[in-house]
Write an enzyme that holds these catalytic residues in place. Structure first.
Site, PDB file in Angstrom:
ATOM      1  N   LYS A 142       0.727  -1.164   0.054  1.00 26.09           N
ATOM      2  CA  LYS A 142       0.210  -0.187   0.513  1.00 26.09           C
ATOM      3  C   LYS A 142       1.054   1.392  -0.117  1.00 26.09           C
ATOM      4  O   LYS A 142       1.735   1.271   0.850  1.00 26.09           O
ATOM      5  CB  LYS A 142      -1.169   0.169   1.361  1.00 26.09           C
ATOM      6  CG  LYS A 142      -1.532   1.760   0.984  1.00 26.09           C
ATOM      7  CD  LYS A 142      -3.123   1.050   1.804  1.00 26.09           C
ATOM      8  CE  LYS A 142      -4.330   2.382   2.040  1.00 26.09           C
ATOM      9  NZ  LYS A 142      -4.871   2.349   2.796  1.00 26.09           N
ATOM     10  N   TYR A 155      28.408  -0.972  -1.909  1.00 20.68           N
ATOM     11  CA  TYR A 155      28.482  -0.347  -1.874  1.00 20.68           C
ATOM     12  C   TYR A 155      29.805  -1.167  -0.561  1.00 20.68           C
ATOM     13  O   TYR A 155      29.380  -1.875   0.029  1.00 20.68           O
ATOM     14  CB  TYR A 155      27.963   1.078  -1.999  1.00 20.68           C
ATOM     15  CG  TYR A 155      27.634   2.089  -2.270  1.00 20.68           C
ATOM     16  CD1 TYR A 155      28.061   2.646  -3.206  1.00 20.68           C
ATOM     17  CD2 TYR A 155      26.142   1.649  -2.459  1.00 20.68           C
ATOM     18  CE1 TYR A 155      27.449   3.178  -4.045  1.00 20.68           C
ATOM     19  CE2 TYR A 155      25.500   2.422  -3.878  1.00 20.68           C
ATOM     20  CZ  TYR A 155      26.261   3.045  -4.213  1.00 20.68           C
ATOM     21  OH  TYR A 155      25.447   3.864  -5.317  1.00 20.68           O
TER      22      TYR A 155
END
Ligand code: ASP
Length: 304
Positions: free
Chosen positions: A158, A273
């Site tokens: 949602k 990263y």
């Protein structure tokens, strides 16, 4: 004609304004059907009122009960429609998807942002759409049917607390759509590789912690004792240097730690990263593109 079992559980779709103020579920499943008379041309419907709750009040036990009702009735119906509050519909969809792997019938959750019968409500269209998909014979497995889309149970979230188009599919496009003329197109559906089965969720203690730039390392002490911790990290995911030792201590104390991202789309990738690589080196598990809802259900059902 296909025979569909409808599980009514409450939500805005079945709500009326309460005496104390605010919407609250008030209509049975049978009453909901009266608002969609054309449904009689789509399929036979049998109704089971499972509960009548705002989905904020639903517990895992309620969701497990829904899975059991569906599992126990699987031989008697061609498909299932679950009417549900929209606020936690994605949690229920994900749990049903993990509890009913390889399910060979459609299980379609729907709800609405406006009560059924209200002017311009999305309820009637959503309900009819869910039944159209359930009766189409073209989709198997768990999905949400809302605003003309079929959104896979493991991917639905949602994303809007006010708009009628409140849901999206994360990580892949919608599985299909329901057109204005009532026809259903399906582009893909959950894979089925084994016989359908019912998986009982484990009673696990999971904590979800959203990191902020200032999260205090001392907060990690509160997480000891949880079986699983999901850290909502930044971007592709990683652990800030100042939290690294606290993370290491938590994992050493036998809590399984997962990392996801606060970005709604794109997922985590702890290989991208150095901050992600060092989280992995400490033993954190990359949740990739899984939603939080799906991650919780996967943990509970032993799929993670
Ligand atoms: N609070 C309601 C619920 O989740 C919202 C809705 O159904 O749209 O039950």
């Amino acid at each position: 004609m296909k025979h569909i079992l409808m599980l009514a559980t409450g939500g805005t779709i079945a709500s009326r304004v309460s005496q104390g103020g605010g919407l609250t579920p008030a209509l049975t499943g049978q009453v909901l059907l009266r608002f969609v008379p054309t449904l009689a041309q789509v399929c036979h419907v049998t109704v089971r009122d499972v509960c009548a709750l705002d989905s904020t009040d639903l517990t895992t036990a309620d969701r497990v009960r829904m899975a059991h009702v569906i599992w126990d009735a699987r031989a008697d119906y061609d498909g299932f429609v679950v009417t549900h509050g929209t606020d936690t519909l994605a949690y229920t969809a994900a749990l049903l998807a993990h509890m009913l792997p390889d399910f060979d019938k459609p299980v379609l959750l729907t709800g609405s942002m406006y009560p059924i019968g209200a002017p311009d409500s999305d309820a009637e269209g959503n309900l009819l759409g869910a039944f159209r998909v359930a009766a189409s014979g073209r989709y198997t497995g768990v999905a949400a049917c809302v605003h003309g889309l079929i959104l896979r149970g493991s991917r639905v979230v949602k994303v809007d607390s006010a708009a009628v188009a409140a849901f999206m599919s994360v990580g892949a496009p919608p599985d299909g759509s329901i057109h204005a003329d009532g026809t259903v197109s399906v582009a893909q559906q959950p894979p089925r590789t084994r016989a359908p089965r019912l998986v009982e969720p484990r009673d696990t203690r999971v904590f979800v912690l959203r990191l902020t730039p200032d999260t205090d390392p001392a907060v990690f002490a509160l997480l000891h004792g949880f079986d699983h911790v999901i850290l909502e990290s930044f971007g592709a995911g990683g652990i800030p240097a100042r939290l690294e030792d606290a993370l290491g201590a938590l994992i050493a104390a036998r809590t399984r730690v997962y990392i996801t991202t606060q970005c709604p789309f794109g997922g985590a990738d702890l290989t991208k990263y150095a901050v992600g690589c060092r989280a992995r080196a400490r033993g954190a598990v990359d949740l990739g593109a899984r939603t939080i809802e799906d991650s919780l259900a996967a943990i509970a059902c032993g799929d993670l």
